[in-house]
Design an enzyme around this catalytic site. Structure first.
Site, PDB file in Angstrom:
ATOM      1  N   GLY A  45     -38.150 -36.784  23.587  1.00 43.84           N
ATOM      2  CA  GLY A  45     -37.985 -37.671  22.644  1.00 43.84           C
ATOM      3  C   GLY A  45     -39.317 -37.844  21.734  1.00 43.84           C
ATOM      4  O   GLY A  45     -39.357 -38.586  20.765  1.00 43.84           O
TER       5      GLY A  45
ATOM      6  N   GLY B  54     -31.364 -36.755  29.753  1.00 40.99           N
ATOM      7  CA  GLY B  54     -30.674 -37.959  29.687  1.00 40.99           C
ATOM      8  C   GLY B  54     -31.463 -38.986  30.559  1.00 40.99           C
ATOM      9  O   GLY B  54     -32.482 -39.684  30.158  1.00 40.99           O
ATOM     10  N   ARG B  55     -31.125 -39.147  31.741  1.00 36.46           N
ATOM     11  CA  ARG B  55     -31.659 -40.028  32.568  1.00 36.46           C
ATOM     12  C   ARG B  55     -31.588 -39.112  33.984  1.00 36.46           C
ATOM     13  O   ARG B  55     -30.753 -38.412  34.528  1.00 36.46           O
ATOM     14  CB  ARG B  55     -30.953 -41.509  32.783  1.00 36.46           C
ATOM     15  CG  ARG B  55     -30.847 -42.503  31.602  1.00 36.46           C
ATOM     16  CD  ARG B  55     -32.471 -42.822  31.892  1.00 36.46           C
ATOM     17  NE  ARG B  55     -32.776 -43.870  30.800  1.00 36.46           N
ATOM     18  CZ  ARG B  55     -33.215 -43.733  29.744  1.00 36.46           C
ATOM     19  NH1 ARG B  55     -33.581 -42.477  29.376  1.00 36.46           N
ATOM     20  NH2 ARG B  55     -33.336 -44.468  28.684  1.00 36.46           N
TER      21      ARG B  55
ATOM     22  N   GLU C  49     -40.251 -41.683  38.605  1.00 36.15           N
ATOM     23  CA  GLU C  49     -41.285 -41.201  37.539  1.00 36.15           C
ATOM     24  C   GLU C  49     -42.339 -42.428  37.733  1.00 36.15           C
ATOM     25  O   GLU C  49     -42.379 -43.393  38.027  1.00 36.15           O
ATOM     26  CB  GLU C  49     -40.659 -41.553  36.194  1.00 36.15           C
ATOM     27  CG  GLU C  49     -39.576 -40.360  35.834  1.00 36.15           C
ATOM     28  CD  GLU C  49     -39.009 -40.479  34.546  1.00 36.15           C
ATOM     29  OE1 GLU C  49     -39.582 -41.179  33.735  1.00 36.15           O
ATOM     30  OE2 GLU C  49     -37.930 -39.875  34.180  1.00 36.15           O
TER      31      GLU C  49
ATOM     32  N   ASP D  42     -36.607 -33.190  32.377  1.00 36.77           N
ATOM     33  CA  ASP D  42     -37.555 -33.798  31.550  1.00 36.77           C
ATOM     34  C   ASP D  42     -37.637 -35.360  32.138  1.00 36.77           C
ATOM     35  O   ASP D  42     -38.510 -36.147  31.819  1.00 36.77           O
ATOM     36  CB  ASP D  42     -37.525 -33.749  30.212  1.00 36.77           C
ATOM     37  CG  ASP D  42     -38.382 -34.769  29.391  1.00 36.77           C
ATOM     38  OD1 ASP D  42     -39.362 -34.439  29.279  1.00 36.77           O
ATOM     39  OD2 ASP D  42     -37.941 -35.496  28.545  1.00 36.77           O
TER      40      ASP D  42
ATOM     41  N   HIS E 255     -40.971 -36.373  30.681  1.00 28.54           N
ATOM     42  CA  HIS E 255     -40.151 -37.549  30.083  1.00 28.54           C
ATOM     43  C   HIS E 255     -40.709 -37.621  28.533  1.00 28.54           C
ATOM     44  O   HIS E 255     -41.213 -38.634  28.090  1.00 28.54           O
ATOM     45  CB  HIS E 255     -40.358 -38.906  30.755  1.00 28.54           C
ATOM     46  CG  HIS E 255     -39.053 -39.653  30.253  1.00 28.54           C
ATOM     47  ND1 HIS E 255     -38.496 -40.699  31.180  1.00 28.54           N
ATOM     48  CD2 HIS E 255     -38.571 -39.741  29.377  1.00 28.54           C
ATOM     49  CE1 HIS E 255     -37.619 -41.248  30.445  1.00 28.54           C
ATOM     50  NE2 HIS E 255     -37.447 -40.756  29.196  1.00 28.54           N
TER      51      HIS E 255
END
Length: 316
Positions: A279, A227-228, A257, A252, A276
């Protein structure tokens, strides 16, 4: 109608939009720096969202609708958008296929000892002395029961899993055996073999998972965060691994970041780091712009039933 894209869109998508909306004036830019020259005259803006500031909004005198071609909207200048009464929609849901695949990929990577197998192949080691496990018939707790959460729960059913959904309301949602509120989660964590966080970044979800939650999980539990990054403290995750409160963490997303090269996560054998990319999909733009196209048709016909309207007062 003048429609400006500050997000760099593939040429084929630009051609497609011009073809299906020939009466509208599309302006395609590669970034906001290029787009700023056109802001004053546009009614609709297509953006990733990360390039939006109060100053940008203030330059767009005629702006009425912003289409964010990303699922996350936490970086938007909501106070300014609310003050101006600007409609915001997102591409929420476009990641459900790649991100749900990612969850089961990493769970099987952990349970079927994927890292060990790859290392053995690399070093030409022939051994069957590897302790593998099954993800079938396990219990999965998913924090977040929206489009992505439902997709993950749906796939979990193919592995005969019991699914527990966690949300603010705790309302019943398809594919979940049990639905609970955020406040009720503590009493269910001890049942979860897998805990998956797909929480967005809001004031309510920042630091949502704490060390006490890892203490409540079974020692064999696997924690996955797609998610975050700010939903959990990196220090708490690291401590949970060191204290063997859980067996593995797959991350992830991170508080910072890119993840610094000297961060201890990189060295932990029981932490899997990905950059990250859960998706990532070759179908990203097609899916995002399908949502935009559907919404543009409704917007032009003054149909208020648009897809993925963002509540600018709530921030999601």
């Amino acid at each position: 109608m003048k429609i400006l894209a500050s997000a760099e869109l593939p040429q084929e998508n630009q051609v497609h939009l011009n073809k299906i909306f020939p009466d509208d004036d599309f302006i395609f830019c590669n970034n906001m720096e290029e787009a700023e020259d056109y802001l004053a005259d546009v009614e609709v803006l297509i953006t990733y969202g990360t390039d939006l500031t109060e100053a940008v909004i203030q330059k767009a005198f005629k702006l009425k609708w912003i289409m964010v071609i990303a699922a996350g909207v936490d970086q938007l200048p909501f106070e300014e958008l609310n003050k101006r009464g600007i409609l915001v929609t997102s591409a929420k849901g476009i990641h459900k296929a790649p991100m749900s695949e990612y969850v089961f990929f990493v769970l099987m990577l952990v349970y079927r000892k994927g890292k060990v197998l790859i290392e053995n192949e690399k070093n030409r080691v022939w051994t069957r002395d590897i302790h593998m496990e099954e993800i079938t018939n396990k219990t999965m707790l998913i924090a977040g029961t929206g489009i992505l959460g439902r997709e993950i729960a749906k796939i979990a059913k193919a592995f005969q899993m019991r699914t527990i959904g966690v949300s603010r309301s705790g309302r019943q949602v398809e594919y979940f055996d049990t639905n609970i509120t955020f406040k009720e989660m503590d009493t269910y964590l001890h049942e979860a073999d897998f805990v998956v966080s797909i929480l967005p970044s809001t004031p309510e979800t920042k630091g949502f998972f704490q060390y006490k939650h890892f203490e409540l999980m079974p020692k064999h539990a696997v924690f996955v965060n797609i998610g975050r990054g700010d939903a959990v403290s990196g220090e708490d995750v690291l401590k949970a691994i060191h204290e063997e409160e859980i067996s593995h963490a797959v991350l992830d997303v991170f508080e910072q970041e890119p993840l610094p090269e000297n961060h201890p996560f990189w060295e932990e054998k029981n932490i899997t780091v990905t950059t990250h990319l859960s998706g990532v999909s070759p179908h990203y733009f097609d899916r995002a712009l399908d949502i935009f196209s559907e919404n543009l048709k409704k917007y032009k016909s003054k149909n208020n039933d648009m897809i993925n309207i963002v509540d600018v007062k709530q921030g999601y």
